[in-house]
Design a protein around this motif. Sequence first.
Motif, PDB file in Angstrom:
ATOM      1  N   ILE A  97       0.841  -1.192   0.000  1.00 47.31           N
ATOM      2  CA  ILE A  97       0.000   0.000   0.000  1.00 47.31           C
ATOM      3  C   ILE A  97       0.879   1.246   0.000  1.00 47.31           C
ATOM      4  N   TYR A  98       1.936   1.227   0.790  1.00 45.34           N
ATOM      5  CA  TYR A  98       2.841   2.371   0.866  1.00 45.34           C
ATOM      6  C   TYR A  98       4.004   2.132  -0.085  1.00 45.34           C
ATOM      7  N   GLN A  99       4.157   3.024  -1.035  1.00 50.75           N
ATOM      8  CA  GLN A  99       5.081   2.836  -2.146  1.00 50.75           C
ATOM      9  C   GLN A  99       6.401   3.587  -1.997  1.00 50.75           C
ATOM     10  N   GLU A 100       6.591   4.303  -0.900  1.00 53.46           N
ATOM     11  CA  GLU A 100       7.797   5.116  -0.740  1.00 53.46           C
ATOM     12  C   GLU A 100       9.059   4.269  -0.777  1.00 53.46           C
ATOM     13  N   ASP A 101      10.164   4.916  -1.226  1.00 51.91           N
ATOM     14  CA  ASP A 101      11.459   4.236  -1.203  1.00 51.91           C
ATOM     15  C   ASP A 101      11.845   3.907   0.230  1.00 51.91           C
ATOM     16  N   PHE A 102      12.491   2.784   0.379  1.00 55.56           N
ATOM     17  CA  PHE A 102      12.976   2.320   1.677  1.00 55.56           C
ATOM     18  C   PHE A 102      14.459   2.642   1.763  1.00 55.56           C
ATOM     19  N   ASP A 120     -12.025   2.186  -3.074  1.00 59.63           N
ATOM     20  CA  ASP A 120     -11.195   3.370  -3.328  1.00 59.63           C
ATOM     21  C   ASP A 120     -10.494   3.864  -2.057  1.00 59.63           C
ATOM     22  N   ASP A 121      -9.958   2.938  -1.295  1.00 60.73           N
ATOM     23  CA  ASP A 121      -9.394   3.266   0.024  1.00 60.73           C
ATOM     24  C   ASP A 121      -8.019   3.907  -0.046  1.00 60.73           C
ATOM     25  N   VAL A 122      -7.252   3.592  -1.076  1.00 61.11           N
ATOM     26  CA  VAL A 122      -5.911   4.161  -1.202  1.00 61.11           C
ATOM     27  C   VAL A 122      -5.725   4.708  -2.612  1.00 61.11           C
ATOM     28  N   CYS A 123      -4.831   5.677  -2.721  1.00 63.39           N
ATOM     29  CA  CYS A 123      -4.514   6.258  -4.022  1.00 63.39           C
ATOM     30  C   CYS A 123      -3.030   5.999  -4.289  1.00 63.39           C
ATOM     31  N   ILE A 124      -2.763   5.149  -5.271  1.00 63.56           N
ATOM     32  CA  ILE A 124      -1.399   4.771  -5.613  1.00 63.56           C
ATOM     33  C   ILE A 124      -1.123   5.226  -7.041  1.00 63.56           C
ATOM     34  N   TYR A 136      -5.125  -8.990  11.986  1.00 67.60           N
ATOM     35  CA  TYR A 136      -5.803  -8.547  10.771  1.00 67.60           C
ATOM     36  C   TYR A 136      -4.782  -8.127   9.723  1.00 67.60           C
ATOM     37  N   LEU A 137      -5.250  -7.947   8.508  1.00 66.47           N
ATOM     38  CA  LEU A 137      -4.377  -7.482   7.434  1.00 66.47           C
ATOM     39  C   LEU A 137      -5.187  -6.715   6.416  1.00 66.47           C
ATOM     40  N   ARG A 138      -4.482  -5.931   5.634  1.00 61.62           N
ATOM     41  CA  ARG A 138      -5.049  -5.224   4.494  1.00 61.62           C
ATOM     42  C   ARG A 138      -4.263  -5.657   3.268  1.00 61.62           C
ATOM     43  N   ALA A 139      -4.972  -5.908   2.181  1.00 56.37           N
ATOM     44  CA  ALA A 139      -4.313  -6.292   0.924  1.00 56.37           C
ATOM     45  C   ALA A 139      -4.982  -5.563  -0.229  1.00 56.37           C
ATOM     46  N   LEU A 140      -4.206  -5.223  -1.232  1.00 56.81           N
ATOM     47  CA  LEU A 140      -4.794  -4.667  -2.445  1.00 56.81           C
ATOM     48  C   LEU A 140      -5.740  -5.713  -3.019  1.00 56.81           C
ATOM     49  N   ALA A 141      -6.944  -5.295  -3.355  1.00 55.23           N
ATOM     50  CA  ALA A 141      -7.990  -6.237  -3.766  1.00 55.23           C
ATOM     51  C   ALA A 141      -7.630  -7.030  -5.013  1.00 55.23           C
ATOM     52  N   LYS A 180      -4.643  -7.136  19.648  1.00 55.83           N
ATOM     53  CA  LYS A 180      -4.672  -7.295  18.197  1.00 55.83           C
ATOM     54  C   LYS A 180      -3.462  -6.630  17.565  1.00 55.83           C
ATOM     55  N   GLY A 181      -3.217  -6.969  16.304  1.00 52.19           N
ATOM     56  CA  GLY A 181      -2.140  -6.360  15.544  1.00 52.19           C
ATOM     57  C   GLY A 181      -2.322  -6.630  14.068  1.00 52.19           C
ATOM     58  N   GLU A 182      -1.595  -5.868  13.238  1.00 51.64           N
ATOM     59  CA  GLU A 182      -1.714  -5.990  11.785  1.00 51.64           C
ATOM     60  C   GLU A 182      -0.569  -6.821  11.210  1.00 51.64           C
ATOM     61  N   TYR A 183      -0.936  -7.822  10.426  1.00 51.42           N
ATOM     62  CA  TYR A 183      -0.001  -8.752   9.812  1.00 51.42           C
ATOM     63  C   TYR A 183       0.491  -8.220   8.474  1.00 51.42           C
ATOM     64  N   GLY A 184       1.748  -8.529   8.146  1.00 52.63           N
ATOM     65  CA  GLY A 184       2.287  -8.209   6.836  1.00 52.63           C
ATOM     66  C   GLY A 184       3.420  -9.161   6.485  1.00 52.63           C
ATOM     67  N   ILE A 185       3.679  -9.288   5.191  1.00 55.73           N
ATOM     68  CA  ILE A 185       4.709 -10.201   4.708  1.00 55.73           C
ATOM     69  C   ILE A 185       5.245  -9.704   3.375  1.00 55.73           C
ATOM     70  N   PHE A 186       6.482 -10.024   3.097  1.00 51.82           N
ATOM     71  CA  PHE A 186       6.988  -9.920   1.736  1.00 51.82           C
ATOM     72  C   PHE A 186       8.053 -10.970   1.521  1.00 51.82           C
TER      73      PHE A 186
END
Length: 171
Positions: free
Chosen positions: A29-34, A146-150, A119-124, A80-86
């Motif tokens: 969701i967040y596209q900024e450079d790391f 339309d939750d995020v603008c990328i 919980y998690l959020r994923a691009l649909a 609770k907490g938000e899950y993420g993976i790559f």
Amino acid sequence: MIYLRPMTEADTDDIVAWRNSEGVRRSFIYQEDFTPEGHLRWLHEVVETGRAAQMMICEEGTGRALGSVYIRDIDHTHHKGEYGIFLGTEEARGRGIGTEAARLMVAYGFEKLHLHRIYLRALADNFRAIRSYEKAGFVKEGLLKDDVCIHGEYRDIVWMAIVKEDTHEEN
């Protein structure tokens, strides 16, 4: 096939390279450079303070790091907490590694962090990831239109969660 180990400063180069790769970035969701500085700040200010738990996904036998998994925004009041993976490399994708990493991290969240809900959020349109999450036990709870603008385009988000079925302890 895999195991999880705590992320350390020594993992910085891999994390930064993976997060900035197009294969990983396009799913976030967040596209900024790391940057290395940003990653070290995250490690010291968020992971080491217990606001997130982040692990490296490692190949059994070789110990080679394949990606990272985390639970962030840990809320000890509401458990609770938000899950993420790559997955950092293309060869790690499509082999069930993400599903297994999710199962291991969810177990860690329930058993070690005493969470009740993850919980998690994923691009649909990230169908591969959503299917992996479902295999790991996550259930779709909603669609955020339309939750995020990328890159100037509004995108839908799928909201998913897994709840610990057998929570008897009160924290």
